[in-house]
Design a protein around this motif. Structure first.
Motif, PDB file in Angstrom:
ATOM      1  N   TYR A  81       5.060   2.483  82.080  1.00 15.07           N
ATOM      2  CA  TYR A  81       4.436   1.669  81.004  1.00 15.07           C
ATOM      3  C   TYR A  81       2.870   0.988  81.358  1.00 15.07           C
ATOM      4  N   CYS A  82       2.030   1.136  80.474  1.00 12.34           N
ATOM      5  CA  CYS A  82       0.776   0.652  80.518  1.00 12.34           C
ATOM      6  C   CYS A  82       0.516  -0.668  79.792  1.00 12.34           C
ATOM      7  N   TRP A  83       0.599  -1.630  80.753  1.00 13.03           N
ATOM      8  CA  TRP A  83      -0.065  -3.043  80.126  1.00 13.03           C
ATOM      9  C   TRP A  83      -1.117  -3.137  79.267  1.00 13.03           C
ATOM     10  N   THR A  84      -2.279  -2.460  79.719  1.00 12.85           N
ATOM     11  CA  THR A  84      -3.539  -2.243  78.991  1.00 12.85           C
ATOM     12  C   THR A  84      -3.282  -2.029  77.566  1.00 12.85           C
ATOM     13  N   HIS A  85      -2.873  -0.803  77.479  1.00 15.09           N
ATOM     14  CA  HIS A  85      -2.687  -0.266  76.050  1.00 15.09           C
ATOM     15  C   HIS A  85      -1.325  -0.498  75.372  1.00 15.09           C
ATOM     16  N   LYS A  86      -0.589  -1.284  75.932  1.00 11.52           N
ATOM     17  CA  LYS A  86       0.833  -1.607  75.359  1.00 11.52           C
ATOM     18  C   LYS A  86       1.385  -0.230  74.843  1.00 11.52           C
ATOM     19  N   SER A  87       1.702   0.702  75.768  1.00 13.56           N
ATOM     20  CA  SER A  87       2.155   1.932  75.482  1.00 13.56           C
ATOM     21  C   SER A  87       2.892   2.867  76.625  1.00 13.56           C
ATOM     22  N   LEU A  88       3.771   3.259  76.208  1.00 12.36           N
ATOM     23  CA  LEU A  88       4.615   4.633  77.067  1.00 12.36           C
ATOM     24  C   LEU A  88       3.796   5.700  77.091  1.00 12.36           C
ATOM     25  N   LYS A  89       2.956   5.909  76.237  1.00 10.20           N
ATOM     26  CA  LYS A  89       2.163   7.049  75.899  1.00 10.20           C
ATOM     27  C   LYS A  89       0.980   7.283  76.742  1.00 10.20           C
ATOM     28  N   CYS A  90       0.345   6.135  76.945  1.00 10.32           N
ATOM     29  CA  CYS A  90      -0.924   6.125  77.763  1.00 10.32           C
ATOM     30  C   CYS A  90      -1.102   6.706  78.973  1.00 10.32           C
ATOM     31  N   ASP A  91      -2.038   7.422  79.415  1.00 13.33           N
ATOM     32  CA  ASP A  91      -2.103   8.168  80.599  1.00 13.33           C
ATOM     33  C   ASP A  91      -3.308   7.332  81.703  1.00 13.33           C
ATOM     34  N   CYS A  92      -3.428   6.215  81.523  1.00 12.93           N
ATOM     35  CA  CYS A  92      -4.500   5.474  82.239  1.00 12.93           C
ATOM     36  C   CYS A  92      -3.727   5.200  83.902  1.00 12.93           C
ATOM     37  N   GLU A  93      -4.575   4.530  84.555  1.00 14.66           N
ATOM     38  CA  GLU A  93      -4.043   4.082  85.825  1.00 14.66           C
ATOM     39  C   GLU A  93      -3.411   2.900  85.882  1.00 14.66           C
ATOM     40  N   LYS A  94      -3.152   1.977  84.877  1.00 13.94           N
ATOM     41  CA  LYS A  94      -2.686   0.763  84.827  1.00 13.94           C
ATOM     42  C   LYS A  94      -1.205   0.867  84.509  1.00 13.94           C
ATOM     43  N   ARG A  95      -0.764   1.662  84.935  1.00 13.91           N
ATOM     44  CA  ARG A  95       0.769   1.817  84.544  1.00 13.91           C
ATOM     45  C   ARG A  95       1.976   1.034  85.523  1.00 13.91           C
ATOM     46  N   ILE A  96       2.727   0.531  85.057  1.00 16.90           N
ATOM     47  CA  ILE A  96       3.867   0.198  85.888  1.00 16.90           C
ATOM     48  C   ILE A  96       5.261   0.674  85.544  1.00 16.90           C
ATOM     49  N   SER A  97       6.187   0.673  86.666  1.00 22.38           N
ATOM     50  CA  SER A  97       7.469   1.250  86.425  1.00 22.38           C
ATOM     51  C   SER A  97       8.166   0.162  85.711  1.00 22.38           C
ATOM     52  N   VAL A  98       9.079   0.554  84.671  1.00 19.25           N
ATOM     53  CA  VAL A  98       9.930  -0.430  83.930  1.00 19.25           C
ATOM     54  C   VAL A  98      11.337   0.027  83.569  1.00 19.25           C
ATOM     55  N   LYS A  99      12.083  -0.573  83.312  1.00 21.98           N
ATOM     56  CA  LYS A  99      13.594  -0.200  82.898  1.00 21.98           C
ATOM     57  C   LYS A  99      13.338   0.366  81.370  1.00 21.98           C
ATOM     58  N   ILE A 100      14.248   1.383  81.082  1.00 18.13           N
ATOM     59  CA  ILE A 100      14.317   1.842  79.729  1.00 18.13           C
ATOM     60  C   ILE A 100      15.942   1.935  79.488  1.00 18.13           C
ATOM     61  N   ARG A 101      16.169   1.639  78.364  1.00 15.64           N
ATOM     62  CA  ARG A 101      17.594   1.729  77.774  1.00 15.64           C
ATOM     63  C   ARG A 101      17.514   2.233  76.265  1.00 15.64           C
ATOM     64  N   THR A 102      18.490   2.665  76.211  1.00 16.60           N
ATOM     65  CA  THR A 102      18.661   3.291  74.715  1.00 16.60           C
ATOM     66  C   THR A 102      19.197   2.035  73.856  1.00 16.60           C
ATOM     67  N   ILE A 103      18.685   2.093  72.474  1.00 16.91           N
ATOM     68  CA  ILE A 103      19.282   0.983  71.706  1.00 16.91           C
ATOM     69  C   ILE A 103      20.810   1.175  71.792  1.00 16.91           C
ATOM     70  N   ASP A 104      21.546   2.066  71.487  1.00 12.50           N
ATOM     71  CA  ASP A 104      22.785   2.197  71.464  1.00 12.50           C
ATOM     72  C   ASP A 104      23.555   1.576  72.723  1.00 12.50           C
ATOM     73  N   GLU A 105      22.806   1.668  73.992  1.00 10.80           N
ATOM     74  CA  GLU A 105      23.337   1.102  75.214  1.00 10.80           C
ATOM     75  C   GLU A 105      23.134  -0.360  75.251  1.00 10.80           C
ATOM     76  N   ILE A 106      22.062  -0.813  74.706  1.00 10.71           N
ATOM     77  CA  ILE A 106      21.576  -2.329  74.476  1.00 10.71           C
ATOM     78  C   ILE A 106      22.743  -2.944  73.871  1.00 10.71           C
ATOM     79  N   MET A 107      22.872  -2.167  72.569  1.00  7.11           N
ATOM     80  CA  MET A 107      23.774  -2.914  71.532  1.00  7.11           C
ATOM     81  C   MET A 107      25.319  -2.821  72.221  1.00  7.11           C
ATOM     82  N   GLN A 108      25.745  -1.848  73.088  1.00  5.62           N
ATOM     83  CA  GLN A 108      26.927  -1.961  73.715  1.00  5.62           C
ATOM     84  C   GLN A 108      27.075  -2.890  74.752  1.00  5.62           C
ATOM     85  N   ARG A 109      25.875  -3.053  75.416  1.00 10.17           N
ATOM     86  CA  ARG A 109      25.899  -4.204  76.378  1.00 10.17           C
ATOM     87  C   ARG A 109      25.937  -5.763  75.987  1.00 10.17           C
TER      88      ARG A 109
END
Length: 185
Positions: A81-109
């Motif tokens: 995830y890129c904090w600078t551009h608030k995007s998963l799709k950005c290819d810049c160097e300012k990216r960090i690793s984040v947890k990703i969950r599906t909405i279905d999984e979030i709702m189930q939890r």
């Protein structure tokens, strides 16, 4: 979108709900960022409706809402995830690793079992991924508002296959967001 147009779209969504004679049990607010003017609209105009925020920047106890501190996507796992551009799709160097969950999984939890859901999705270009990970949740969701900058055709096709049609009201034509509706069961 700016906070004024976001608030305007949120009000249009509530107006549509009232036109349908429907109020959701849960507003599922899936977003990326810290400014959520739409949450003020939900609190003011949908009293008694629970709000669940899914955003990596939530979790601060803001807006008197439940919150999940992850990103929503098509599959669970880890993503970049890129904090600078608030995007998963950005290819810049300012990216960090984040947890990703599906909405279905979030709702189930969550210990929340709503009968009806309104979904607001503004994830800076990852809307299609969020929808792909929400097939069970969408069965309880007759109204969806989402940012509609990228993947418009694919989003329309996926939602069309699920019985949704786009609401083309005059008031939304100049906005980047799209409103999709499906008949209530």
């Amino acid at each position: 979108m700016g906070s004024h147009s976001t608030r305007h779209m949120a009000n249009l969504c509530v107006d549509r709900m009232k036109k349908m004679g429907w109020q959701p049990d849960l507003v599922l607010n899936v977003g990326v960022g810290t400014c959520h003017p739409e949450l003020f609209v939900w609190r003011k105009r949908l009293p008694g409706t629970m709000v669940l925020g899914v955003d990596i920047r939530l979790g601060l106890g803001l807006w008197d809402a439940l919150s999940v501190n992850v990103l929503a996507g098509a599959e669970s796992g880890r993503g970049s995830y890129c904090w600078t551009h608030k995007s998963l799709k950005c290819d810049c160097e300012k990216r960090i690793s984040v947890k990703i969950r599906t909405i279905d999984e979030i709702m189930q939890r969550q210990r929340v079992k709503p009968k009806s859901i309104f979904m607001w999705i503004d994830v800076e270009g990852s809307e299609l991924d969020v929808l792909k990970g929400a097939t069970k949740t969408l069965s309880k969701t007759p109204l969806i508002c989402l940012e509609n900058k990228r993947n418009r055709g694919e989003i329309a096709k996926l939602l069309g296959e699920l019985g949704y049609s786009r609401v083309d009201e005059e008031a939304t034509k100049s906005l980047e967001d799209a409103l999709y509706h499906r008949a209530l069961n």
